[in-house]
Design an enzyme around this catalytic site. Structure first.
Site, PDB file in Angstrom:
ATOM      1  N   GLY A 223       5.083 -17.441   9.022  1.00 42.78           N
ATOM      2  CA  GLY A 223       5.864 -16.323   8.469  1.00 42.78           C
ATOM      3  C   GLY A 223       5.247 -14.948   8.717  1.00 42.78           C
TER       4      GLY A 223
ATOM      5  N   ASN B  80      -5.737  -1.372   3.693  1.00 41.01           N
ATOM      6  CA  ASN B  80      -6.954  -0.589   3.463  1.00 41.01           C
ATOM      7  C   ASN B  80      -8.124  -1.155   4.266  1.00 41.01           C
TER       8      ASN B  80
ATOM      9  N   LEU C 278     -13.537 -11.827 -12.403  1.00 44.34           N
ATOM     10  CA  LEU C 278     -14.583 -12.245 -11.455  1.00 44.34           C
ATOM     11  C   LEU C 278     -14.197 -13.554 -10.776  1.00 44.34           C
TER      12      LEU C 278
ATOM     13  N   ASN D 148      -3.133  -5.593  15.967  1.00 42.54           N
ATOM     14  CA  ASN D 148      -4.384  -6.299  15.643  1.00 42.54           C
ATOM     15  C   ASN D 148      -5.290  -6.386  16.869  1.00 42.54           C
TER      16      ASN D 148
ATOM     17  N   TYR E 222       2.615 -14.234  -1.322  1.00 40.15           N
ATOM     18  CA  TYR E 222       1.879 -13.090  -1.889  1.00 40.15           C
ATOM     19  C   TYR E 222       2.817 -11.897  -2.074  1.00 40.15           C
TER      20      TYR E 222
ATOM     21  N   PRO F  42     -13.347  -6.995   7.979  1.00 42.73           N
ATOM     22  CA  PRO F  42     -14.685  -7.515   7.630  1.00 42.73           C
ATOM     23  C   PRO F  42     -14.969  -8.886   8.248  1.00 42.73           C
TER      24      PRO F  42
ATOM     25  N   THR G 276       1.942  -3.004  -2.863  1.00 42.89           N
ATOM     26  CA  THR G 276       1.716  -3.121  -1.418  1.00 42.89           C
ATOM     27  C   THR G 276       2.984  -2.820  -0.628  1.00 42.89           C
ATOM     28  N   ASP G 277       2.791  -2.385   0.612  1.00 43.19           N
ATOM     29  CA  ASP G 277       3.955  -2.168   1.499  1.00 43.19           C
ATOM     30  C   ASP G 277       4.624  -3.494   1.873  1.00 43.19           C
ATOM     31  N   GLU G 278       3.931  -4.616   1.625  1.00 44.87           N
ATOM     32  CA  GLU G 278       4.496  -5.912   2.030  1.00 44.87           C
ATOM     33  C   GLU G 278       5.753  -6.279   1.254  1.00 44.87           C
TER      34      GLU G 278
ATOM     35  N   GLU H 100      -4.354 -11.538  -7.100  1.00 43.23           N
ATOM     36  CA  GLU H 100      -4.710 -12.375  -5.954  1.00 43.23           C
ATOM     37  C   GLU H 100      -4.130 -11.630  -4.764  1.00 43.23           C
TER      38      GLU H 100
ATOM     39  N   LYS I   7       4.047  -9.846  -5.530  1.00 49.63           N
ATOM     40  CA  LYS I   7       3.886  -8.402  -5.758  1.00 49.63           C
ATOM     41  C   LYS I   7       5.254  -7.751  -5.985  1.00 49.63           C
TER      42      LYS I   7
HETATM   43  P1  NAD Z   1      -9.366  -8.014  -4.134  1.00 53.10           P
HETATM   44  O1  NAD Z   1      -8.896  -9.413  -3.924  1.00 53.10           O
HETATM   45  O2  NAD Z   1     -10.509  -7.497  -3.349  1.00 53.10           O
HETATM   46  O3  NAD Z   1      -9.740  -7.785  -5.679  1.00 53.10           O
HETATM   47  C1  NAD Z   1      -8.967  -8.295  -6.722  1.00 53.10           C
HETATM   48  C2  NAD Z   1      -9.790  -8.189  -8.004  1.00 53.10           C
HETATM   49  O4  NAD Z   1      -8.974  -8.653  -9.097  1.00 53.10           O
HETATM   50  C3  NAD Z   1     -11.048  -9.049  -8.019  1.00 53.10           C
HETATM   51  O5  NAD Z   1     -12.134  -8.324  -8.552  1.00 53.10           O
HETATM   52  C4  NAD Z   1     -10.688 -10.228  -8.917  1.00 53.10           C
HETATM   53  O6  NAD Z   1     -11.810 -10.795  -9.578  1.00 53.10           O
HETATM   54  C5  NAD Z   1      -9.738  -9.551  -9.888  1.00 53.10           C
HETATM   55  N1  NAD Z   1      -8.800 -10.498 -10.525  1.00 53.10           N
HETATM   56  C6  NAD Z   1      -8.069 -11.473  -9.921  1.00 53.10           C
HETATM   57  N2  NAD Z   1      -7.335 -12.134 -10.828  1.00 53.10           N
HETATM   58  C7  NAD Z   1      -7.592 -11.561 -12.033  1.00 53.10           C
HETATM   59  C8  NAD Z   1      -7.119 -11.791 -13.351  1.00 53.10           C
HETATM   60  N3  NAD Z   1      -6.237 -12.753 -13.619  1.00 53.10           N
HETATM   61  N4  NAD Z   1      -7.589 -11.003 -14.345  1.00 53.10           N
HETATM   62  C9  NAD Z   1      -8.495 -10.023 -14.103  1.00 53.10           C
HETATM   63  N5  NAD Z   1      -8.981  -9.770 -12.868  1.00 53.10           N
HETATM   64  C10 NAD Z   1      -8.527 -10.517 -11.848  1.00 53.10           C
HETATM   65  O7  NAD Z   1      -8.077  -7.119  -3.922  1.00 53.10           O
HETATM   66  P2  NAD Z   1      -7.929  -5.657  -3.275  1.00 53.10           P
HETATM   67  O8  NAD Z   1      -7.806  -5.788  -1.821  1.00 53.10           O
HETATM   68  O9  NAD Z   1      -8.940  -4.769  -3.875  1.00 53.10           O
HETATM   69  O10 NAD Z   1      -6.473  -5.287  -3.831  1.00 53.10           O
HETATM   70  C11 NAD Z   1      -6.331  -4.650  -5.100  1.00 53.10           C
HETATM   71  C12 NAD Z   1      -4.872  -4.366  -5.341  1.00 53.10           C
HETATM   72  O11 NAD Z   1      -4.352  -3.551  -4.289  1.00 53.10           O
HETATM   73  C13 NAD Z   1      -3.991  -5.627  -5.343  1.00 53.10           C
HETATM   74  O12 NAD Z   1      -2.995  -5.458  -6.328  1.00 53.10           O
HETATM   75  C14 NAD Z   1      -3.353  -5.651  -3.963  1.00 53.10           C
HETATM   76  O13 NAD Z   1      -2.107  -6.283  -4.021  1.00 53.10           O
HETATM   77  C15 NAD Z   1      -3.205  -4.161  -3.706  1.00 53.10           C
HETATM   78  N6  NAD Z   1      -3.211  -3.730  -2.291  1.00 53.10           N
HETATM   79  C16 NAD Z   1      -4.223  -4.112  -1.456  1.00 53.10           C
HETATM   80  C17 NAD Z   1      -4.245  -3.618  -0.141  1.00 53.10           C
HETATM   81  C18 NAD Z   1      -5.354  -3.999   0.818  1.00 53.10           C
HETATM   82  O14 NAD Z   1      -5.284  -3.636   1.993  1.00 53.10           O
HETATM   83  N7  NAD Z   1      -6.398  -4.672   0.392  1.00 53.10           N
HETATM   84  C19 NAD Z   1      -3.222  -2.770   0.295  1.00 53.10           C
HETATM   85  C20 NAD Z   1      -2.185  -2.428  -0.586  1.00 53.10           C
HETATM   86  C21 NAD Z   1      -2.210  -2.902  -1.895  1.00 53.10           C
HETATM   87  O1  DAU Z   2      -0.231  -4.258   3.870  1.00 53.65           O
HETATM   88  C1  DAU Z   2      -1.000  -4.307   2.720  1.00 53.65           C
HETATM   89  C2  DAU Z   2      -1.654  -5.670   2.608  1.00 53.65           C
HETATM   90  O2  DAU Z   2      -2.708  -5.675   3.565  1.00 53.65           O
HETATM   91  C3  DAU Z   2      -2.215  -5.943   1.216  1.00 53.65           C
HETATM   92  O3  DAU Z   2      -1.128  -6.027   0.313  1.00 53.65           O
HETATM   93  C4  DAU Z   2      -3.006  -7.257   1.190  1.00 53.65           C
HETATM   94  O4  DAU Z   2      -3.604  -7.432  -0.074  1.00 53.65           O
HETATM   95  C5  DAU Z   2      -4.089  -7.179   2.247  1.00 53.65           C
HETATM   96  O5  DAU Z   2      -4.776  -8.408   2.310  1.00 53.65           O
HETATM   97  C6  DAU Z   2      -3.470  -6.856   3.608  1.00 53.65           C
HETATM   98  O6  DAU Z   2      -2.638  -7.952   4.040  1.00 53.65           O
HETATM   99  P1  DAU Z   2      -2.657  -8.498   5.560  1.00 53.65           P
HETATM  100  O7  DAU Z   2      -2.182  -9.891   5.534  1.00 53.65           O
HETATM  101  O8  DAU Z   2      -2.020  -7.510   6.470  1.00 53.65           O
HETATM  102  O9  DAU Z   2      -4.278  -8.404   5.814  1.00 53.65           O
HETATM  103  P2  DAU Z   2      -5.312  -9.372   6.554  1.00 53.65           P
HETATM  104  O10 DAU Z   2      -6.618  -8.630   6.559  1.00 53.65           O
HETATM  105  O11 DAU Z   2      -5.307 -10.730   6.010  1.00 53.65           O
HETATM  106  O12 DAU Z   2      -4.754  -9.419   8.036  1.00 53.65           O
HETATM  107  C7  DAU Z   2      -4.483  -8.259   8.794  1.00 53.65           C
HETATM  108  C8  DAU Z   2      -3.816  -8.693  10.099  1.00 53.65           C
HETATM  109  O13 DAU Z   2      -4.791  -9.353  10.923  1.00 53.65           O
HETATM  110  C9  DAU Z   2      -2.691  -9.687   9.909  1.00 53.65           C
HETATM  111  O14 DAU Z   2      -1.676  -9.397  10.870  1.00 53.65           O
HETATM  112  C10 DAU Z   2      -3.330 -11.060  10.211  1.00 53.65           C
HETATM  113  C11 DAU Z   2      -4.386 -10.706  11.239  1.00 53.65           C
HETATM  114  N1  DAU Z   2      -5.633 -11.503  11.247  1.00 53.65           N
HETATM  115  C12 DAU Z   2      -6.258 -11.743  10.063  1.00 53.65           C
HETATM  116  C13 DAU Z   2      -7.463 -12.423  10.023  1.00 53.65           C
HETATM  117  C14 DAU Z   2      -8.186 -12.691   8.730  1.00 53.65           C
HETATM  118  C15 DAU Z   2      -6.173 -11.927  12.443  1.00 53.65           C
HETATM  119  O15 DAU Z   2      -5.594 -11.717  13.545  1.00 53.65           O
HETATM  120  N2  DAU Z   2      -7.372 -12.595  12.428  1.00 53.65           N
HETATM  121  C16 DAU Z   2      -8.053 -12.856  11.274  1.00 53.65           C
HETATM  122  O16 DAU Z   2      -9.164 -13.438  11.324  1.00 53.65           O
END
Ligand code: NAD
Ligand code: DAU
Length: 339
Positions: free
Chosen positions: A280, A185, A42, A254, A155, A197, A128-130, A88, A159
């Site tokens: 970066g 996602n 949390l 974007n 980040y 969001p 992640t694809d990153e 994270e 990963k």
């Molecule tokens: P998020 O930041 O919304 O959620 C992360 C969750 O992990 C939170 O509930 C947080 O409380 C919990 N957490 C953090 N540190 C912790 C710890 N030390 N122990 C236990 N719980 C802990 O992340 P998300 O966007 O749901 O991403 C989930 C996974 O998917 C991550 O591994 C991320 O790298 C991967 N991922 C995310 C995306 C994306 O677009 N969001 C895409 C590809 C992969």
């Molecule tokens: O590709 C998978 C990754 O996607 C996951 O591994 C990460 O956990 C997830 O956060 C996401 O990473 P990004 O850095 O691509 O997502 P973010 O939503 O932070 O940003 C998406 C794109 O939009 C990126 O090119 C930065 C840009 N951006 C972001 C914000 C917050 C903006 O232009 N304006 C904004 O306000």
């Protein structure tokens, strides 16, 4: 290598975050015989409300850290599979302070791997694809499972390191693990620090959305429910030791995404602010999910991005009490970074 039986007792780490909570909801709906324990620290990104409405006999929340060896050992011993979403996850936060990323993403994955090794428990690691770095905007290529690891941000490096640990534990100790690397996602319960969001809730509270750099960076969008379905297919039928890429052919700049949000919310396409770029900043991600389709028959169901975006906007409009309490502090952090 061997395939495993469908798991019945699943430990979902990070199950109170965006994707993890969608996965728990998906399991409760689609796999009603599965029992889930969520382990979540949390952090600012985790919210137990994300699991509201999931029947109590299906999910049990344990508040704790994936770096806590004794706790993890006990929970893993009672599971027949672990899905590791805990991380994270936000690039901008890692640029400001990478330390928690090294701890949770690297040390935490190590801790889970060691427990899975001790107890012979199956692990699916969410990545992640990153980890593959970025592609040029005019490059016809997409990432495949064999692409070299070239992370460009703190980040992504954390990963990538976690994926490397998983691969090494499979080969050296025979841990029954798989990895999936997914693209960006979108959908309900995503924290307001993330692009979609943030833009939607900015419009809802009368702020102008912010676009980084020149707005031409490309992300490959997938609806979170499609990601959840893919994770289940890999967990229950994937080949041990394999990596699967998850994506839905959703490449968009974007600028295109932001202008679609503005259109759907009845705003002018120019109603946003250009802000300074992320250091970066990766240019383009693109996933070839052919292996997942060929081996496991997975196909994305949410193929209409505009329709998925419209539903996501409606969810944020209807759930202001969910995001409003963290909106101001999130924007204050962005203001400090000049974005
Ligand atoms: P998020 O930041 O919304 O959620 C992360 C969750 O992990 C939170 O509930 C947080 O409380 C919990 N957490 C953090 N540190 C912790 C710890 N030390 N122990 C236990 N719980 C802990 O992340 P998300 O966007 O749901 O991403 C989930 C996974 O998917 C991550 O591994 C991320 O790298 C991967 N991922 C995310 C995306 C994306 O677009 N969001 C895409 C590809 C992969
Ligand atoms: O590709 C998978 C990754 O996607 C996951 O591994 C990460 O956990 C997830 O956060 C996401 O990473 P990004 O850095 O691509 O997502 P973010 O939503 O932070 O940003 C998406 C794109 O939009 C990126 O090119 C930065 C840009 N951006 C972001 C914000 C917050 C903006 O232009 N304006 C904004 O306000």
């Amino acid at each position: 290598m061997a395939q495993m039986q469908t798991p019945k007792y699943v430990l979902v780490t990070g199950g109170c975050g965006f994707i993890g909570s969608n996965f728990v909801r998906w399991l409760a709906r689609e796999q009603p015989t599965v029992r889930v324990t969520v382990l979540d620290k949390l952090t600012y990104a985790g919210n137990p409300e994300n699991l509201a409405g999931v029947p109590g006999d299906r999910v049990h929340l344990v508040v704790g850290d994936i770096c806590d060896e004794a706790l993890v050992d006990d929970l893993v011993a009672h599971a027949d599979a672990v899905v590791n979403f805990a991380a994270e996850s936000h690039n901008d936060n890692a640029i400001a302070d990478p330390e928690p990323f090294m701890r949770t993403n690297v040390q935490g994955t190590f801790c889970l791997l060691e427990a899975c090794r001790r107890h012979g428990v199956r692990l699916h690691h969410i990545s992640t694809d990153e980890v593959y770095g970025d592609l040029a905007l005019d490059d016809p290529a997409r990432f495949t499972e064999g692409a070299p690891y070239r992370p460009s941000s703190p980040y992504a490096a954390s990963k990538a390191a976690s994926d490397m640990l998983v691969r090494a534990w499979v080969r050296t100790y025979g841990v029954a693990a798989t990895i999936s690397n997914c693209s960006n996602n979108y959908g309900p319960y995503q924290h307001v620090e993330k692009f979609i969001p943030r833009a939607v809730t900015n419009v809802l509270c009368g702020r102008r959305p912010k676009l980084y750099g020149n707005g031409l960076n490309v992300r490959d969008w997938i609806h979170v429910e499609d990601h959840c379905a893919a994770v289940w297919e890999i967990l229950s039928r994937g080949r041990i030791g394999e990596t699967y890429l998850v994506g839905a052919d959703g490449e968009r700049s974007n600028l295109q995404v932001l202008q679609e949000i503005l259109r759907l919310m009845g705003k002018d396409p120019g109603d946003f602010d250009w802000v300074r770029d992320r250091p970066g900043h990766d240019r383009r991600y693109a996933i070839d999910a052919g292996k997942l389709a060929r081996e496991l028959g997975w196909r994305p169901q949410h193929s209409d991005f505009s329709a998925g975006l419209a539903k996501t906007i409606a969810w944020y409009r209807d759930h202001e009490s969910w995001w409003r309490p963290v909106k101001e502090e999130t924007e204050a952090r962005y203001a400090e970074a000049g974005r």
